[in-house]
Design a protein around this motif. Structure first.
Motif, PDB file in Angstrom:
ATOM      1  N   LYS A 127       0.862  -1.189   0.000  1.00  0.00           N
ATOM      2  CA  LYS A 127       0.000   0.000   0.000  1.00  0.00           C
ATOM      3  C   LYS A 127       0.892   1.230   0.000  1.00  0.00           C
ATOM      4  CE  LYS A 127      -3.652   2.397   2.451  1.00  0.00           C
ATOM      5  NZ  LYS A 127      -4.544   2.398   3.599  1.00  0.00           N
ATOM      6  N   ASN A 128       0.716   2.064  -0.995  1.00  0.00           N
ATOM      7  CA  ASN A 128       1.497   3.295  -1.122  1.00  0.00           C
ATOM      8  C   ASN A 128       3.001   3.026  -1.082  1.00  0.00           C
ATOM      9  OD1 ASN A 128      -0.904   4.777  -1.217  1.00  0.00           O
ATOM     10  ND2 ASN A 128      -0.962   4.967   1.004  1.00  0.00           N
ATOM     11  N   ILE A 168     -10.410  -5.266   4.452  1.00  0.00           N
ATOM     12  CA  ILE A 168     -11.394  -4.230   4.157  1.00  0.00           C
ATOM     13  C   ILE A 168     -10.795  -3.305   3.099  1.00  0.00           C
ATOM     14  CG2 ILE A 168     -12.853  -2.411   5.121  1.00  0.00           C
ATOM     15  CD1 ILE A 168     -13.264  -5.227   6.402  1.00  0.00           C
ATOM     16  N   TRP A 169     -11.501  -3.156   1.993  1.00  0.00           N
ATOM     17  CA  TRP A 169     -11.045  -2.330   0.882  1.00  0.00           C
ATOM     18  C   TRP A 169     -11.846  -1.034   0.833  1.00  0.00           C
ATOM     19  CZ3 TRP A 169      -7.127  -4.026  -2.357  1.00  0.00           C
ATOM     20  CH2 TRP A 169      -6.771  -5.369  -2.250  1.00  0.00           C
ATOM     21  N   LYS A 170     -11.217   0.043   0.416  1.00  0.00           N
ATOM     22  CA  LYS A 170     -11.904   1.311   0.181  1.00  0.00           C
ATOM     23  C   LYS A 170     -11.228   1.994  -1.004  1.00  0.00           C
ATOM     24  CE  LYS A 170     -13.361   5.650   2.204  1.00  0.00           C
ATOM     25  NZ  LYS A 170     -13.329   6.515   3.373  1.00  0.00           N
ATOM     26  N   ASN A 171     -12.002   2.304  -2.016  1.00  0.00           N
ATOM     27  CA  ASN A 171     -11.494   2.965  -3.226  1.00  0.00           C
ATOM     28  C   ASN A 171     -10.300   2.229  -3.835  1.00  0.00           C
ATOM     29  OD1 ASN A 171     -13.421   5.020  -2.955  1.00  0.00           O
ATOM     30  ND2 ASN A 171     -12.080   6.172  -1.600  1.00  0.00           N
ATOM     31  N   GLN A 182      -8.045   0.381  -2.405  1.00  0.00           N
ATOM     32  CA  GLN A 182      -6.870   0.210  -1.543  1.00  0.00           C
ATOM     33  C   GLN A 182      -7.280  -0.495  -0.250  1.00  0.00           C
ATOM     34  OE1 GLN A 182      -4.802   3.815  -0.707  1.00  0.00           O
ATOM     35  NE2 GLN A 182      -4.256   4.192  -2.823  1.00  0.00           N
ATOM     36  N   VAL A 183      -6.326  -1.228   0.323  1.00  0.00           N
ATOM     37  CA  VAL A 183      -6.585  -1.877   1.611  1.00  0.00           C
ATOM     38  C   VAL A 183      -6.689  -0.799   2.676  1.00  0.00           C
ATOM     39  CG1 VAL A 183      -5.702  -3.461   3.347  1.00  0.00           C
ATOM     40  CG2 VAL A 183      -5.402  -3.986   0.937  1.00  0.00           C
ATOM     41  N   LEU A 184      -7.791  -0.811   3.415  1.00  0.00           N
ATOM     42  CA  LEU A 184      -8.008   0.154   4.486  1.00  0.00           C
ATOM     43  C   LEU A 184      -7.658  -0.465   5.841  1.00  0.00           C
ATOM     44  CD1 LEU A 184      -9.126   2.955   5.331  1.00  0.00           C
ATOM     45  CD2 LEU A 184     -11.367   1.856   5.498  1.00  0.00           C
ATOM     46  N   ASP A 185      -8.194  -1.642   6.107  1.00  0.00           N
ATOM     47  CA  ASP A 185      -8.012  -2.311   7.400  1.00  0.00           C
ATOM     48  C   ASP A 185      -7.956  -3.815   7.205  1.00  0.00           C
ATOM     49  OD1 ASP A 185      -8.276   0.013   9.091  1.00  0.00           O
ATOM     50  OD2 ASP A 185     -10.435  -0.080   8.783  1.00  0.00           O
ATOM     51  N   ASP A 200      -9.392  -6.959   9.565  1.00  0.00           N
ATOM     52  CA  ASP A 200     -10.172  -7.340  10.742  1.00  0.00           C
ATOM     53  C   ASP A 200      -9.756  -8.759  11.116  1.00  0.00           C
ATOM     54  OD1 ASP A 200     -12.051  -7.771  12.712  1.00  0.00           O
ATOM     55  OD2 ASP A 200     -13.785  -7.607  11.393  1.00  0.00           O
TER      56      ASP A 200
END
Length: 59
Positions: A18-19, A36-39, A41-44, A46
């Motif tokens: 990521k980045n 958890i994905w958002k836009n 990219q991996v966000l979190d 769980d």
């Protein structure tokens, strides 16, 4: 500038980039990991842990 990183193929793990940064998600004895994905990219991540009931007095 592109950087190359070597990862060992003899271990159980998941690698997330990521980045431009590498994060290793290690294996656990029991449980599950949900990414958890958002836009795009991996966000979190769980993480939950499963415990087998085997007559323990306390968990």
């Amino acid at each position: 500038m592109k950087e190359k990183v070597e990862i060992p193929l003899d271990e159980n793990a998941v690698y997330i980039v990521k980045n431009g940064k590498l994060t290793k998600v290690t294996a656990k004895e029991y449980g599950q990991d949900i990414i958890i994905w958002k836009n795009g990219q991996v966000l979190d991540i769980d993480r939950s842990q499963r415990m087998r009931i085997d007559g323990q007095e306390v968990i």
